[in-house]
Structures are given as structure tokens and as C-alpha cells.
Design a protein around this motif. Structure first.
Motif, PDB file in Angstrom:
ATOM      1  N   ILE A  80       0.836  -1.206   0.000  1.00 31.17           N
ATOM      2  CA  ILE A  80       0.000   0.000   0.000  1.00 31.17           C
ATOM      3  C   ILE A  80       0.867   1.251   0.000  1.00 31.17           C
ATOM      4  N   GLY A  81       1.921   1.243   0.815  1.00 28.84           N
ATOM      5  CA  GLY A  81       2.821   2.398   0.867  1.00 28.84           C
ATOM      6  C   GLY A  81       3.500   2.656  -0.458  1.00 28.84           C
ATOM      7  N   SER A  82       3.979   1.588  -1.115  1.00 30.14           N
ATOM      8  CA  SER A  82       4.668   1.745  -2.401  1.00 30.14           C
ATOM      9  C   SER A  82       3.726   2.291  -3.467  1.00 30.14           C
ATOM     10  N   VAL A  83       2.480   1.789  -3.491  1.00 32.09           N
ATOM     11  CA  VAL A  83       1.511   2.253  -4.480  1.00 32.09           C
ATOM     12  C   VAL A  83       1.163   3.721  -4.259  1.00 32.09           C
ATOM     13  N   LEU A  84       0.906   4.103  -3.001  1.00 28.47           N
ATOM     14  CA  LEU A  84       0.551   5.490  -2.698  1.00 28.47           C
ATOM     15  C   LEU A  84       1.699   6.441  -3.020  1.00 28.47           C
ATOM     16  N   LEU A  85       2.909   6.070  -2.598  1.00 24.40           N
ATOM     17  CA  LEU A  85       4.064   6.932  -2.830  1.00 24.40           C
ATOM     18  C   LEU A  85       4.335   7.088  -4.323  1.00 24.40           C
ATOM     19  N   ALA A  86       4.282   5.969  -5.049  1.00 19.84           N
ATOM     20  CA  ALA A  86       4.585   6.018  -6.485  1.00 19.84           C
ATOM     21  C   ALA A  86       3.537   6.821  -7.242  1.00 19.84           C
ATOM     22  N   ALA A  87       2.253   6.580  -6.954  1.00 25.64           N
ATOM     23  CA  ALA A  87       1.183   7.265  -7.690  1.00 25.64           C
ATOM     24  C   ALA A  87       1.163   8.762  -7.412  1.00 25.64           C
TER      25      ALA A  87
ATOM     26  N   GLY B 205      16.835   4.018  -0.098  1.00 26.90           N
ATOM     27  CA  GLY B 205      15.459   3.611   0.157  1.00 26.90           C
ATOM     28  C   GLY B 205      15.357   2.214   0.733  1.00 26.90           C
ATOM     29  N   SER B 206      14.293   1.999   1.471  1.00 25.95           N
ATOM     30  CA  SER B 206      14.010   0.674   2.021  1.00 25.95           C
ATOM     31  C   SER B 206      12.516   0.577   2.277  1.00 25.95           C
ATOM     32  N   ALA B 207      11.758   0.353   1.204  1.00 28.52           N
ATOM     33  CA  ALA B 207      10.308   0.255   1.346  1.00 28.52           C
ATOM     34  C   ALA B 207       9.920  -0.911   2.239  1.00 28.52           C
TER      35      ALA B 207
END
Length: 430
Positions: free
Chosen positions: A20-27, A136-138
């Protein structure tokens, strides 16, 4: 298949946080990046990404803990400071903006490395993982991080949605926006703030080194697929969200693979595919268009040559050999054969015992090309004062791309001429 199903079920809480964090940050980064690219401020994103490192380190030095909200605030302040310094240097010195960006980027990043090295030698036990902000370290995202960074990401998306029309006008025509009374300076500051926030929330996922790729790459890739800003924003956000989820999946299935670099690599692959295969703007599409135009020009030149040979003899239906055509219009033999076969298939020329000749349809098409050529020559001599012996080469190119609307406009402008600068007759429209 079992691994994919296990990932999709997300029984592990950490997997949910990372995805969820990766999707929100990327979008969210991609959405803001679209306006950054359109305003030609791509390098600013790179400068801000490197300038947040000293802010992260200072926030940790002052508080002694890795509270995501405090680190976010520290990185935001130094990111904003870097932009103020860039604008100040550009406005008050002879140094141009790109040079100022390079100076600020290297100085701030160097200071950040010094602070980070000092922290590593300080003996503070809480420093563990702070160096992850470099690359980075998602995978290290936890619930508290997700709440903080997710809230900022949603704030970015809401701001862009609410002020979409204003940001669109600011990106394409700031002068008009100022004319109709929009607070252009305030909107620029807000958009800059959103850019800084987008960079700040993304450093946890991909780090300061790769963050500019998250901001710029999806926007640059989406630009190849559309000319509409709304579609560009949606495409960029979708690409980033997909790569964010896929990067998390790769990290889940192969724990040794870091999430952030995989997200950037996947985005780069999508960008490369866009550069190559996007319709209309991709390299392949442009190559095919140029190839099609070259073939069209070769065919029209053969028609024009047959028409000129007919002008010399007064017999447009007379047949001419390939040798005669080649003497008048030099071009590679294989290209001539291919063009003549295509013209024959379209019933524009015919082959008889004595050679090749124009059909009635071919004569009309040849007249059109010759007419455009001579109209353009006349326009260059009468309105641009170009010498009559210097207009032929330019007309050779432009005759193939003039539209019927421009042809009509030229004829009206030249008062329906009957002869070109060389006193050759201008064919009339059939």
C-alpha cells in the motif's frame, strides 16, 4: 501461482504496509511529476531529492529518534530551503538555473553525507536504518510510517484534484492565468510545495538517489501516449502504481531484492517501451511515418517527372522509358521500381509497349503536385523576396506537405496566378 496467490492474500501485515505504501508513494509522486515535467522543472526535483538528506539527518540529531513525522518535517524544510537558494542564485547572479541546481544539489548532498557519517560515529543506538534514506528501504515501512506517508500522499492527490484546472493553466499559459486574475505566484508556491512533499514522502521507498526517477520517469513516459493532461496524469499514476505493487511483489518473492530500485527499474522499462512503441510519438511510429512520407514523395516525384516530360513534348499521354525518367529525376533504381509498381497498382500510371505513361487520374495528381510547387516558388519570390534561382529546392520539399487549405490560401494571396517566377505555366485545378 501459489506464490502469487499468497502475495495477493497478504496475510502478513508487513506485506500490506509495503504494498500500500509503495503504491501510494509512487502514484502521488507521478501525479505531481506531470506538472513538474510540463513546467520544465525536472532538474528541480532531482535537486530537492538530494537536498532532503541533511534535513533527515538534522531532524535525527536534534531529536535522537526516527519519528517519521519529525523526519518528514526536517526533510521538507531543507528541500524548501534548496529551492529558495536556487531561485536566489538565479535571480541575483549571472549563474543560470541549471548551474544553480547543480551547485545546490552537490552542496546539500555533501552536507547530508557529512551529517550521516557523524551520526554513524555518534554511538546512538537509534541510528540503525537511517542510512536507508540514501537508497530507500520500502520493506522497512511499518504501520506508523504508512499512516504518516500515506496521509501526505493522499493530501497531494486531493490538492491536485481540487486545483487541477488552475495547475493546468499554470503549466501551459501562466501569462493568461495572470491576466484573468489567478494568483499565479501563490499557485507556483503551492505546486512547488507539493513537489517537495512528493519527494519527501518518496525517499522512504527509493531513497534520495533514485527519487527523481519516481517523480519524472512516469510523467515522461506518459507524455508519449497522449496530448491531454488528464490522460497523462492517469497514465503516469497507473504506471507508477503498477510498478509500486510489482516492486513489492518482487521483494516479497525474493527478499534479497530491494523494493525501491525495482520500482525504478520497472518504471524505466515502461518508459523505454513508451519511447520505442508509443503510437504517433514513439521512435517506431515516427520511423514508420517518415518511411511512409519518403515513399509518398518518391511516388509524387515520378508523377511530376512524367508531367514535366509531357510538358516538353505537349503530349501528356506519351510513354517514356525508365531510362528517360531516371535521366530527368535521379533516384535509386530499386526505389523507382517499387514506386512505379505502387503507382501502377493505384492506376495512376500505365505500362505500354514503349514505356510508362500517366493515366487520367495520374495526370490530375501530377498537376496538383506541380501546381503546389510553382505556387510556393511564386510565394517565396513575391513575399519573402527570395531570388528566383534559390526557390526550387525549398519548393521540392514543401510541395508534398501543403494541405488543400494552404493551397487555397496561397492562390488567394497571389491573386490566382497563371505563371511561376520562371514563367512556367501553373496548372489550374481540374
Amino acid at each position: 501461482m501459489n506464490t502469487l496467490w499468497e502475495f495477493l492474500s497478504m496475510s502478513d501485515a508487513n506485506v500490506r504496509f509495503v504494498t500500500i505504501g509503495s503504491v501510494l508513494l509512487a502514484a502521488s509522486s507521478a501525479v505531481v511529476g506531470c506538472f513538474t515535467v510540463l513546467r520544465k522543472r525536472a532538474l528541480v526535483g532531482d535537486a530537492v531529492a538530494h537536498a532532503v538528506l541533511p534535513g533527515v539527518c538534522l531532524a535525527f540529531i536534534l531529536t535522537g529518534e526516527k519519528n517519521p513525522l519529525i523526519l518528514l518535517l526536517g526533510s521538507f524544510l531543507t528541500g524548501w530551503l534548496s529551492l529558495i537558494i536556487i531561485d536566489f542564485i538565479s535571480a541575483n547572479s549571472r549563474i543560470k538555473e541549471d548551474t544553480a541546481i547543480g551547485l545546490v544539489l552537490s552542496v546539500f548532498f555533501g552536507i547530508g553525507i557529512l551529517f550521516l557519517t557523524s551520526i554513524q560515529h555518534s554511538g546512538n543506538e537509534n541510528q540503525s536504518g537511517l542510512d536507508k534514506f540514501l537508497f530507500g528501504s520500502a520493506a522497512a515501512l511499518v504501520g506508523q510510517d504508512l499512516i504518516t506517508f500515506g496521509a501526505v500522499a493522499l493530501l497531494l492527490l486531493i490538492c491536485v484534484t481540487l486545483l487541477y484546472k488552475e495547475f493546468k493553466l499554470l503549466s501551459f499559459d501562466p501569462a493568461y492565468a495572470r491576466t484573468i486574475g489567478l494568483p499565479v505566484r501563490g499557485l507556483e508556491l503551492l505546486l512547488t510545495t507539493l513537489t517537495v512533499l512528493a519527494v519527501v514522502v518518496g525517499i522512504q521507498s527509493v531513497g534520495v538517489v533514485l527519487m527523481s526517477a519516481m517523480l519524472i520517469t512516469p510523467a515522461a513516459a506518459a507524455r508519449f501516449w497522449t496530448d491531454r493532461l488528464g490522460a497523462m496524469v492517469i497514465i503516469a499514476a497507473s504506471m507508477s502504481a503498477f510498478c509500486g505493487a510489482t516492486g513489492a511483489f518482487v521483494s516479497f518473492t525474493a527478499p534479497a531484492m530491494p523494493t525501491g530500485p525495482w520500482i525504478v527499474m520497472l518504471l524505466s522499462m515502461l518508459a523505454l517501451l513508451s519511447f520505442m512503441f508509443a503510437p504517433k510519438k514513439g521512435i517506431l511510429a515516427r520511423y514508420l511515418l517518415q518511411r511512409r512520407i519518403r515513399k509518398q514523395m518518391a511516388r509524387e516525384n515520378i508523377l511530376k517527372t512524367l508531367f514535366h516530360l509531357g510538358e516538353d513534348t505537349g503530349e501528356y499521354s506519351h510513354s517514356y522509358s525508365k531510362k528517360q525518367i531516371k535521366q530527368r529525376r535521379r533516384q535509386p533504381l530499386f526505389q523507382m521500381k517499387s514506386s512505379m509498381q505502387e503507382l501502377r497498382r493505384k492506376n495512376l500510371i500505365r505500362k505500354g509497349p514503349e514505356g510508362w505513361s500517366l493515366t487520367e487520374a495520374g495526370k490530375k495528381e501530377a498537376q496538383r503536385v506541380v501546381r503546389l510547387h510553382r505556387l510556393w516558388e511564386l510565394y517565396l519570390t513575391e513575399y519573402l523576396q527570395v531570388a528566383s534561382d534559390h526557390v526550387h529546392e525549398d519548393a521540392e520539399t514543401i510541395e508534398h506537405v501543403l494541405t488543400p487549405e494552404l493551397e487555397q490560401r496561397l492562390e488567394e494571396l497571389l491573386n490566382h496566378p497563371t505563371a511561376d517566377p520562371h514563367q512556367s505555366s501553373i496548372p489550374q485545378q481540374p
